[in-house]
Design an enzyme around this catalytic site. Structure first.
Site, mmCIF file in Angstrom:
data_model
loop_
_atom_site.group_PDB
_atom_site.id
_atom_site.type_symbol
_atom_site.label_atom_id
_atom_site.label_comp_id
_atom_site.label_asym_id
_atom_site.label_seq_id
_atom_site.Cartn_x
_atom_site.Cartn_y
_atom_site.Cartn_z
ATOM 1 N N ASP A 9 0.864 -1.185 0.000
ATOM 2 C CA ASP A 9 0.000 0.000 0.000
ATOM 3 C C ASP A 9 0.900 1.235 0.000
ATOM 4 O OD1 ASP A 9 -1.793 2.022 0.395
ATOM 5 O OD2 ASP A 9 -2.682 1.201 2.222
ATOM 6 N N ASP A 105 -3.013 2.386 -5.922
ATOM 7 C CA ASP A 105 -1.946 2.448 -4.921
ATOM 8 C C ASP A 105 -1.746 1.165 -4.130
ATOM 9 O OD1 ASP A 105 -4.460 2.818 -3.834
ATOM 10 O OD2 ASP A 105 -3.756 4.114 -2.214
ATOM 11 N N GLU A 106 -2.574 0.152 -4.340
ATOM 12 C CA GLU A 106 -2.469 -1.079 -3.561
ATOM 13 C C GLU A 106 -2.419 -2.297 -4.484
ATOM 14 O OE1 GLU A 106 -5.189 -1.459 -0.226
ATOM 15 O OE2 GLU A 106 -5.735 0.659 -0.412
#
Length: 415
Positions: A9, A105-106
């Site tokens: 993350d 973003d993850e």
């Protein structure tokens, strides 16, 4: 042999990218926000200087400025964020081809087959963390576990720039005290139901009676009980895996607040048209219709209904969504944005059992009209043929709520 799963993350992603591009902002409170002119003026993400000062994701810009007057507000640059996301993925691909994104973003990474080459899962996480810092100039928190759900708990456990291993030997110690809302798929509504039976932590959820959870939450209660006990067998998909499309949706933040059922109904028709058109492109029909509403205080409401017969008729989808809205929305506040989704898609050519009571011929006729409209709009542009009801309000593309008139059934206007 157990699996080795990472959840990466990237911390305060949008804001971190902006601070990397503008080093002079790194020690200042920064928030990346939507466009106020398009009524998207909320905080998308804030950096770790702004967060301790009370700036939170989802806040209106004016609220964020109230708690942090010196806040630097920047517009979102999605092209740049996508570029950074792709660069991060190139790092992950050096270690595994089992990469499943969860937003820009993850990502989950299955490195089970890589430990013989690169060392333990924690060692791989440390290498990835260092490479993200060196090559991208931002930081990431990484969870290490034997399943996806627990790995995500690990990446959320310490922020920013941390690596947390959660496995059988330390699971209860780390996870059981965490709030139930930290568990993936426990949203606000589910959290309220759990609190209603005295369940506040993941540990209490793990030790609760499965029958009680099934009674309160249906099948999802059993799923959450399994997750709370650190048990999840869902695979991390390969990087070349093409996920089957299970739903199609569209939503809009409207140019002005919706203040009446008429406003909402007309917006639902506009959204349902695009949803139904996309389903026809996929040669699919939906068996579930969902409506999602956000009021002017940014609270979300979501309801869905299972259909007796699959459909790709925009009129039917809109009317089902409108019925859901009328049954569930209390009108305590105006509506700021609204969305429609067709879910649990099935093949459009699949045979169906006709009903003595449902008007199947009427549904088929409306679907054929939709197909004809699709062709006209594709050839001559969207403005060439529209529902007559959209001509009444240039701002919303629908009836002006001040005019007390309704077109039923919704007709088309050929321009």
């Amino acid at each position: 042999m157990g699996r080795n799963i990472l959840h990466v993350d990237m911390n305060a992603f949008y804001a971190s990218v902006e601070c990397q591009r503008r080093p002079e902002l790194r020690q200042k409170p920064v928030a990346v926000c939507g466009d106020p002119e398009a009524r998207h003026g909320i905080v998308l993400t804030a950096n770790y200087v702004a967060k301790p000062r009370g700036v939170k994701t989802g806040m209106a810009i004016w609220q964020a400025k109230q708690v942090c007057p010196e806040l630097v507000v920047l517009p979102a640059d999605m092209g740049e964020y996508i570029r950074f996301s792709k660069m991060a993925r190139e790092i992950y691909e050096k270690y595994t081809d089992r990469i499943e994104p969860f937003g820009l973003d993850e990502s989950w990474l299955d490195v089970t087959g890589s430990v013989g080459l690169f060392g333990s899962a924690v060692s791989i996480a440390e290498e990835i963390s260092e490479r993200i810092k060196f090559e991208l100039g931002i930081t990431a928190s990484i969870g290490v576990s034997d399943n996806k759900i627990t790995a995500k708990l690990g990446s959320d456990y310490k922020k920013p720039d941390a690596i947390t291993r959660i496995e059988r030997d330390n699971y209860k110690e780390i996870v059981y005290p965490l709030p139930a809302s930290d568990l993936l798929y426990v949203g606000p509504a589910t959290e309220r139901k759990l609190r209603g039976v005295g369940i506040y932590t993941i540990g209490q959820l793990a030790e609760a009676s499965p029958k009680l959870l099934e009674y309160k939450l249906g099948k999802m209660g059993l799923v959450l009980h399994t997750f709370a006990n650190g048990l999840d067998v869902s695979p991390v998909q390969r990087s070349d895996h093409i996920r089957a499309i299970k739903s199609v949706g569209n939503s809009a933040t409207t140019p002005r607040d919706l203040v009446s059922d008429d406003d909402v109904r007309l917006m639902l028709y506009l959204l349902a048209e695009s949803v139904a058109s996309r389903m026809r492109e996929l040669a699919s029909k939906c068996t579930v219709v969902e409506v999602a509403v956000r009021d002017t205080e940014l609270h979300w409401y979501c309801r869905q209904k299972k259909l007796a017969v699959p459909t790709c008729s925009s009129a039917e989808i809109a009317e089902v969504a409108f019925d859901l809205f009328r049954r569930s929305y209390p009108w305590t506040l105006p509506v700021r944005s609204i969305g429609v989704r067709g879910a649990e898609l099935v093949d459009a050519t699949i045979g169906i059992q006709t009903s003595l009571f449902d008007n199947d011929r009427r549904r088929s006729a409306w679907e054929q009209i939709d197909v004809a409209v699709d062709r006209l709009q594709q050839r001559y542009g969207y403005m060439s043929v529209r529902r007559a009801i959209t001509m009444s309000d240039p701002a919303l593309g629908c009836i002006n709520p001040k005019d007390d008139h309704t077109v039923h059934p919704i007709g088309y206007f050929a321009g």
